[in-house]
Design a protein around this motif. Structure first.
Motif, PDB file in Angstrom:
ATOM      1  N   CYS A 188     -53.151 -15.550 -32.605  1.00 13.25           N
ATOM      2  CA  CYS A 188     -53.012 -15.802 -34.041  1.00 13.25           C
ATOM      3  C   CYS A 188     -53.469 -17.236 -34.281  1.00 13.25           C
ATOM      4  O   CYS A 188     -52.900 -18.168 -33.710  1.00 13.25           O
ATOM      5  N   ILE A 235     -53.106 -19.095 -36.693  1.00 11.47           N
ATOM      6  CA  ILE A 235     -52.131 -19.921 -37.426  1.00 11.47           C
ATOM      7  C   ILE A 235     -50.966 -20.293 -36.509  1.00 11.47           C
ATOM      8  O   ILE A 235     -50.391 -21.362 -36.621  1.00 11.47           O
ATOM      9  N   HIS A 236     -50.586 -19.347 -35.644  1.00  7.25           N
ATOM     10  CA  HIS A 236     -49.467 -19.569 -34.723  1.00  7.25           C
ATOM     11  C   HIS A 236     -49.980 -19.291 -33.308  1.00  7.25           C
ATOM     12  O   HIS A 236     -49.772 -18.210 -32.752  1.00  7.25           O
TER      13      HIS A 236
HETATM   14 CU   LIG Z   1     -49.076 -16.080 -36.699  1.00  2.00          CU
END
Ligand SMILES: [Cu+2]
Lengths: 111, 320
Positions: free
Chosen positions: A96, A98-99
């Motif tokens: 991911c 974003i993470h």
């Molecule tokens: Cu994420």
């Protein structure tokens, strides 16, 4: 959201197709659930030509991003999905964006 | 844990920080942090206490930190994040001493949409103060990884939106640690930004108070949940020689504070929703709280700087 609806329809078709074609991989292994900031299952094995679908069940958006950038979803809001068809055998590591602690892998075998 | 608990400012003791004040600060939940730079190291106090007569009287520079507005989020525990941001803005407007400016430590929006940025701006503008932004990971979700953000907020910034400025003898540095994240990793500053930072502080005298702000905590707060920055320690290594360094972050939607040598670390509350304390939930998603309790977990921070003091004073104020 129109996009979400489209994906839901596509998603419903997966088990039907799997049932009809004897060589298809079991439907559940084609789906990766995004929940509690993890990809579950973290690794799945599919045959080449399989479409894999990710569904975000978190209240926070996530992405599905190949480490080699061969596929990349937009930010998936709650209940949004993303699908990608794996044509070539190999191991596809993704995360991911974003993470980035969230990582997963799709192992694609020759049919 | 109620508003009146927050009336006492942190007191300095031998190591520069009151243990009692520190613990008190850790238990706050909330909306904004009032930063008071009394002597280089910040102390935080909740906004409600800043409003109260017991608050330390600011005598130097005062600025305000808000964070994690997540405009566009519409799920429990907060289906109206505009309302809570509006309340934070209203609280800021009633402060007896008008802060010189605000910083927003990112996640202005939830999904990086034009309308979310528009809605946030419309409210934040009402404060009537200059606002210095850094992006959160939710602000760079567009296809071009932050172009929308940079078009709006990036004037005069470098790279993904980093910059520095001077106010009242303090050197402020806004860093971006939410782009180009690496698989398996944490927040990331990257070589280009680190090089810029090293150059940026090179000419400064060691007595210049430094305030660094960025979205994701620069220290390893809880790496298991991604709460840290891979190359944060390298950034801090460039700041070692300075007598007073204050690091202000958001991202974790709760107050955490620690002091290490001359460096004080502090994270602010969100205005949108709380997140669980490290390791207390299966993941770091929104923490569900009873509707009547939500505003105790949201807030802003107020910082006061008084020349000659080592620590900045920080007041964290919950919305309720
Ligand atoms: Cu994420």
């Amino acid at each position: 959201m129109a996009r979400t609806e489209t994906w839901r329809v596509a998603f419903l078709l997966v088990p039907l197709l799997a049932g009809a074609a004897a060589f298809a991989v079991d439907a559940p292994t084609n789906e990766v659930k995004i929940e509690n900031f993890t990809f579950a299952p973290e690794a799945i094995t599919v045959l080449a030509g399989t479409k894999v679908t990710w569904v975000n069940r978190d209240d926070i958006p996530h992405t599905v991003t190949a480490q080699d950038h061969s596929f990349r979803s937009k930010a998936l809001d709650t209940n949004d999905s993303f699908s990608f068809t794996f044509e070539k055998p190999g191991e596809y590591a993704y995360f991911c964006s974003i993470h980035p602690k969230m990582v997963g892998k799709i192992i694609v075998k020759a049919p | 844990m109620n508003g009146s608990d927050h009336g006492e400012p942190l007191q300095d003791d031998d190591d520069g920080v009151s243990r009692r004040g520190f613990l008190r600060c850790m238990t706050w939940a909330g909306t904004g942090v009032l930063w008071m730079a009394n002597d280089g190291l910040p102390r935080s106090v909740g906004l409600s206490s800043a409003l109260a007569a017991t608050a330390p009287k600011p005598t130097g520079l005062t600025f305000l930190q808000i964070s994690d507005s997540h405009i566009g989020f519409d799920r429990p525990p907060n289906t109206d994040v505009l309302a809570t941001l509006r309340e934070a803005v209203a609280k800021i407007k009633t402060l007896p001493v008008k802060p010189s400016f605000m910083i927003h430590t990112g996640d202005i929006s939830h999904l990086s949409k034009e309308k979310e940025f528009d809605d946030a701006n419309q409210l934040i503008r009402e404060v009537g103060l200059p606002v210095f932004y850094v992006p959160g990971e939710h602000d760079v979700l567009d296809d071009e990884q932050g172009k929308l953000y940079r078009d709006r907020y990036g004037k005069g910034t470098k790279g993904a939106g980093w910059y520095s400025f001077d106010q009242h003898g303090i050197h402020f540095i806004g860093l971006v640690n939410v782009v180009d994240l690496k698989a398996g990793g944490l927040g990331n500053l990257g070589e280009e930004q680190l090089k810029w930072l090293e150059d940026d502080v090179r000419g400064l005298s060691a007595s210049t108070p430094i305030v660094v702000f960025a979205h994701i905590p620069l220290w390893s707060l809880y790496p298991e949940w991604g709460w840290g920055t891979d190359d944060g320690a390298r950034a801090l290594s460039f700041l070692k020689r300075f007598g007073s360094v204050t690091v202000l972050n958001g991202h974790i939607h709760q107050i955490m504070q620690k002091v290490e040598g001359n460096v004080a670390f502090h994270t602010a509350r969100a205005t949108a929703f709380p997140q669980p304390a490290p390791g207390t939930a299966p993941g770091p998603g929104p923490m569900q709280v009873p509707a009547g309790e939500l505003r105790k977990y949201l807030g802003v921070a107020h910082v006061n700087f008084v020349p000659g003091n080592k620590h900045l004073a920080i007041i964290d104020t919950p919305l309720a």
